[in-house]
Design a protein around this motif. Structure first.
Motif, PDB file in Angstrom:
ATOM      1  N   LYS A  80       0.846  -1.203   0.000  1.00  0.00           N
ATOM      2  CA  LYS A  80       0.000   0.000   0.000  1.00  0.00           C
ATOM      3  C   LYS A  80       0.876   1.245   0.000  1.00  0.00           C
ATOM      4  N   LEU A  81       0.388   2.257  -0.681  1.00  0.00           N
ATOM      5  CA  LEU A  81       1.044   3.565  -0.642  1.00  0.00           C
ATOM      6  C   LEU A  81       0.141   4.463   0.190  1.00  0.00           C
ATOM      7  N   SER A  82       0.672   4.912   1.319  1.00  0.00           N
ATOM      8  CA  SER A  82      -0.141   5.705   2.248  1.00  0.00           C
ATOM      9  C   SER A  82       0.458   7.074   2.463  1.00  0.00           C
ATOM     10  N   ARG A  83      -0.399   7.996   2.830  1.00  0.00           N
ATOM     11  CA  ARG A  83       0.051   9.298   3.302  1.00  0.00           C
ATOM     12  C   ARG A  83      -0.796   9.668   4.511  1.00  0.00           C
ATOM     13  N   ARG A  84      -0.386  10.718   5.176  1.00  0.00           N
ATOM     14  CA  ARG A  84      -1.202  11.213   6.262  1.00  0.00           C
ATOM     15  C   ARG A  84      -2.352  11.985   5.643  1.00  0.00           C
ATOM     16  N   SER A  85      -3.546  11.718   6.115  1.00  0.00           N
ATOM     17  CA  SER A  85      -4.697  12.409   5.545  1.00  0.00           C
ATOM     18  C   SER A  85      -4.547  13.916   5.720  1.00  0.00           C
ATOM     19  N   PRO A  86      -4.741  14.678   4.659  1.00  0.00           N
ATOM     20  CA  PRO A  86      -4.616  16.129   4.803  1.00  0.00           C
ATOM     21  C   PRO A  86      -5.728  16.712   5.668  1.00  0.00           C
ATOM     22  N   ARG A  87      -6.814  15.946   5.851  1.00  0.00           N
ATOM     23  CA  ARG A  87      -7.942  16.455   6.628  1.00  0.00           C
ATOM     24  C   ARG A  87      -7.815  16.150   8.108  1.00  0.00           C
ATOM     25  N   ASP A  88      -7.132  15.047   8.448  1.00  0.00           N
ATOM     26  CA  ASP A  88      -7.030  14.651   9.848  1.00  0.00           C
ATOM     27  C   ASP A  88      -5.677  13.974  10.056  1.00  0.00           C
ATOM     28  N   VAL A  89      -4.821  14.586  10.875  1.00  0.00           N
ATOM     29  CA  VAL A  89      -3.446  14.087  11.037  1.00  0.00           C
ATOM     30  C   VAL A  89      -3.396  12.694  11.672  1.00  0.00           C
ATOM     31  N   ARG A  90      -4.510  12.253  12.275  1.00  0.00           N
ATOM     32  CA  ARG A  90      -4.491  10.940  12.919  1.00  0.00           C
ATOM     33  C   ARG A  90      -4.963   9.842  11.977  1.00  0.00           C
ATOM     34  N   THR A  91      -5.250  10.207  10.759  1.00  0.00           N
ATOM     35  CA  THR A  91      -5.863   9.257   9.841  1.00  0.00           C
ATOM     36  C   THR A  91      -4.940   8.933   8.673  1.00  0.00           C
ATOM     37  N   GLU A  92      -4.906   7.655   8.357  1.00  0.00           N
ATOM     38  CA  GLU A  92      -4.117   7.198   7.226  1.00  0.00           C
ATOM     39  C   GLU A  92      -4.961   7.273   5.957  1.00  0.00           C
ATOM     40  N   HIS A  93      -4.381   7.777   4.902  1.00  0.00           N
ATOM     41  CA  HIS A  93      -5.058   7.754   3.610  1.00  0.00           C
ATOM     42  C   HIS A  93      -4.281   6.807   2.696  1.00  0.00           C
ATOM     43  N   VAL A  94      -4.886   5.680   2.399  1.00  0.00           N
ATOM     44  CA  VAL A  94      -4.247   4.734   1.480  1.00  0.00           C
ATOM     45  C   VAL A  94      -4.575   5.192   0.063  1.00  0.00           C
ATOM     46  N   ILE A  95      -3.555   5.607  -0.670  1.00  0.00           N
ATOM     47  CA  ILE A  95      -3.760   6.143  -2.011  1.00  0.00           C
ATOM     48  C   ILE A  95      -4.045   5.008  -2.983  1.00  0.00           C
ATOM     49  N   VAL A  96      -3.286   3.933  -2.851  1.00  0.00           N
ATOM     50  CA  VAL A  96      -3.462   2.798  -3.755  1.00  0.00           C
ATOM     51  C   VAL A  96      -2.935   1.540  -3.068  1.00  0.00           C
ATOM     52  N   ALA A  97      -3.583   0.424  -3.366  1.00  0.00           N
ATOM     53  CA  ALA A  97      -3.187  -0.843  -2.732  1.00  0.00           C
ATOM     54  C   ALA A  97      -2.708  -1.840  -3.783  1.00  0.00           C
ATOM     55  N   ASN A  98      -1.860  -2.734  -3.365  1.00  0.00           N
ATOM     56  CA  ASN A  98      -1.456  -3.914  -4.153  1.00  0.00           C
ATOM     57  C   ASN A  98      -0.685  -3.630  -5.434  1.00  0.00           C
ATOM     58  N   VAL A  99      -0.079  -2.459  -5.582  1.00  0.00           N
ATOM     59  CA  VAL A  99       0.739  -2.244  -6.779  1.00  0.00           C
ATOM     60  C   VAL A  99       2.184  -2.627  -6.473  1.00  0.00           C
ATOM     61  N   ASP A 100       2.930  -2.941  -7.543  1.00  0.00           N
ATOM     62  CA  ASP A 100       4.312  -3.416  -7.389  1.00  0.00           C
ATOM     63  C   ASP A 100       5.295  -2.263  -7.246  1.00  0.00           C
ATOM     64  N   HIS A 101       5.163  -1.284  -8.155  1.00  0.00           N
ATOM     65  CA  HIS A 101       6.163  -0.223  -8.257  1.00  0.00           C
ATOM     66  C   HIS A 101       5.607   1.144  -7.902  1.00  0.00           C
ATOM     67  N   LEU A 102       6.480   1.950  -7.355  1.00  0.00           N
ATOM     68  CA  LEU A 102       6.166   3.369  -7.176  1.00  0.00           C
ATOM     69  C   LEU A 102       7.107   4.137  -8.096  1.00  0.00           C
ATOM     70  N   LEU A 103       6.553   4.685  -9.181  1.00  0.00           N
ATOM     71  CA  LEU A 103       7.379   5.465 -10.109  1.00  0.00           C
ATOM     72  C   LEU A 103       7.329   6.923  -9.661  1.00  0.00           C
ATOM     73  N   ILE A 104       8.448   7.386  -9.124  1.00  0.00           N
ATOM     74  CA  ILE A 104       8.503   8.741  -8.584  1.00  0.00           C
ATOM     75  C   ILE A 104       8.959   9.662  -9.711  1.00  0.00           C
ATOM     76  N   VAL A 105       8.051  10.522 -10.151  1.00  0.00           N
ATOM     77  CA  VAL A 105       8.349  11.386 -11.296  1.00  0.00           C
ATOM     78  C   VAL A 105       8.688  12.786 -10.805  1.00  0.00           C
ATOM     79  N   SER A 106       9.818  13.280 -11.308  1.00  0.00           N
ATOM     80  CA  SER A 106      10.260  14.634 -11.008  1.00  0.00           C
ATOM     81  C   SER A 106      10.612  15.260 -12.346  1.00  0.00           C
TER      82      SER A 106
END
Ligand code: GDP
Ligand code: ZN
Length: 348
Positions: free
Chosen positions: A68-94
């Motif tokens: 899972k790729l998670s971030r801290r929910s922008p609405r509530d600091v105590r909440t996890e926001h799972v952006i996407v589940a079960n993917v293999d790669h995280l392609l970080i684009v800059s």
């Protein structure tokens, strides 16, 4: 039946199963259950559902997550926001320029990728805008030296796309990075028509929600764009976890005087000394510091935590040793993700 959630729009999910797409609603108890996450389901989740017609169904439960790729929910600091589940790669684009290359965001996503069990890949786009080619290869070398695959691309001039296509083939990959770096353009260059949106999207000054969705590649595999993710704050990472992702800093750590040195303000710190002497690139040290500074001193309690006097004491006294930090992080990720499911052709 079992299927994969390919997109979520408010209470409705699209679920792919056996070559068909079902529009599904989640059972009330799934929606109501307090998972400590901002939403009960994420794109990429495998679910068990009952088909109510040839194109509709009801989601009964979520199957265990592989990654899972998670971030801290922008609405509530105590909440996890799972952006996407079960993917293999995280392609970080800059991008090399416009917007300028941000090592900080690459470093942050690398940590998030590892924490959720995804393999980070780095893509530096808009190489056509670099003043000189050595600028690109120097940036690439930082991450190649850390063992990551780096793609140097220009979506506009169709350069460097073949190795990227090859890496995406047969895998599921989530693209992440600042808005405007060229994620949509890269996807369009890889497979025209895959995602038509490029450039800023807004109506009457408001950013139009572009939902995260799972897109199937003709060459095999899936990609997930994250157009709605404009702010990315790490979830459940401790300050002591950060150094392991900066090998130069990690290697110097044993020479610090303090056993749990965070290399910020401690006396006789080998990392600070090396940065001052020019032996550790200042940009690496600064990126490290910025990440450490943004992490709360103590883990922010989650919505699901039951706070007792014992857990309070435990949290306050918790100071994992640097040597154990990496193991702890891996273990936490494993515990949270539950048992690993065997890979399936259908799974995304
Ligand atoms: P996203 O927000 O990350 O999806 O970025 P977009 O794909 O919407 O691209 C933002 C802007 O950068 C658009 O105007 C694109 O035409 C432009 N762009 C994308 N890739 C490149 C590239 O490789 N070189 C140059 N010069 N511009 C690019
Ligand atoms: Zn130190």
């Amino acid at each position: 039946m079992e299927g994969t959630v390919t997109s979520i729009r408010s209470v409705l999910c699209e679920v792919d199963a056996q070559g068909r797409t079902y529009v599904c609603q989640a059972r009330r108890r799934l929606v109501a259950s307090d998972t400590g996450e901002s939403k009960p389901l994420a794109v990429g989740d495998r679910v068990a559902f009952s088909a109510t017609s040839a194109a509709q169904g009801v989601i009964e439960r979520m199957l265990p997550r592989r990654t899972k790729l998670s971030r801290r929910s922008p609405r509530d600091v105590r909440t996890e926001h799972v952006i996407v589940a079960n993917v293999d790669h995280l392609l970080i684009v800059s991008s090399m320029r416009k917007p300028p290359l941000s090592l900080g965001i690459i470093d942050r996503y690398i940590i998030a990728g590892h924490a959720g069990g995804l393999e980070p890949l780095v893509c530096i786009n808009k190489v056509d805008l670099a003043e000189d080619p050595s600028e690109c290869s120097e940036a690439a070398r930082i991450y190649q030296d850390m063992g990551y695959t780096v793609f140097l691309t220009s979506a506009q001039e169709q350069k460097g796309l073949e190795p990227l296509k090859e890496a995406l083939r047969g895998k599921s990959t989530v693209l992440a990075g600042h808005s405007g770096v060229g994620k949509s353009s890269l996807l369009n260059a890889i497979q025209p028509g895959l995602r038509l949106r490029t450039g800023p999207v807004s109506t009457k000054g408001r950013h139009v929600t572009n939902w995260v969705s799972l897109l199937r590649l003709d060459a095999g595999g899936y990609v997930v764009d994250t157009p709605g993710i404009r702010e990315f704050t790490l979830w459940d990472i401790q300050k002591t976890d950060v150094a392991q992702f900066f090998p130069q800093i990690w290697d110097l750590s044993p020479h610090c005087r303090m056993p749990n040195c965070l290399h910020t303000h401690e006396p006789d710190c080998a990392v600070k000394r090396a940065a001052e002497a020019g032996e550790l690139p200042l940009a690496r040290y600064e990126s490290y510091l910025r990440i450490v500074e943004t992490i709360e001193e103590q883990r922010v309690p989650r919505a699901t935590d039951v706070e007792t006097p014992e857990t309070q004491v435990h949290r306050q006294s918790r100071a994992p040793s640097r040597r154990k930090a990496r193991q702890d992080l891996r273990r936490r990720a494993r515990e949270e993700l539950g048992p690993q499911e065997p890979e399936e052709a259908e799974s995304a």
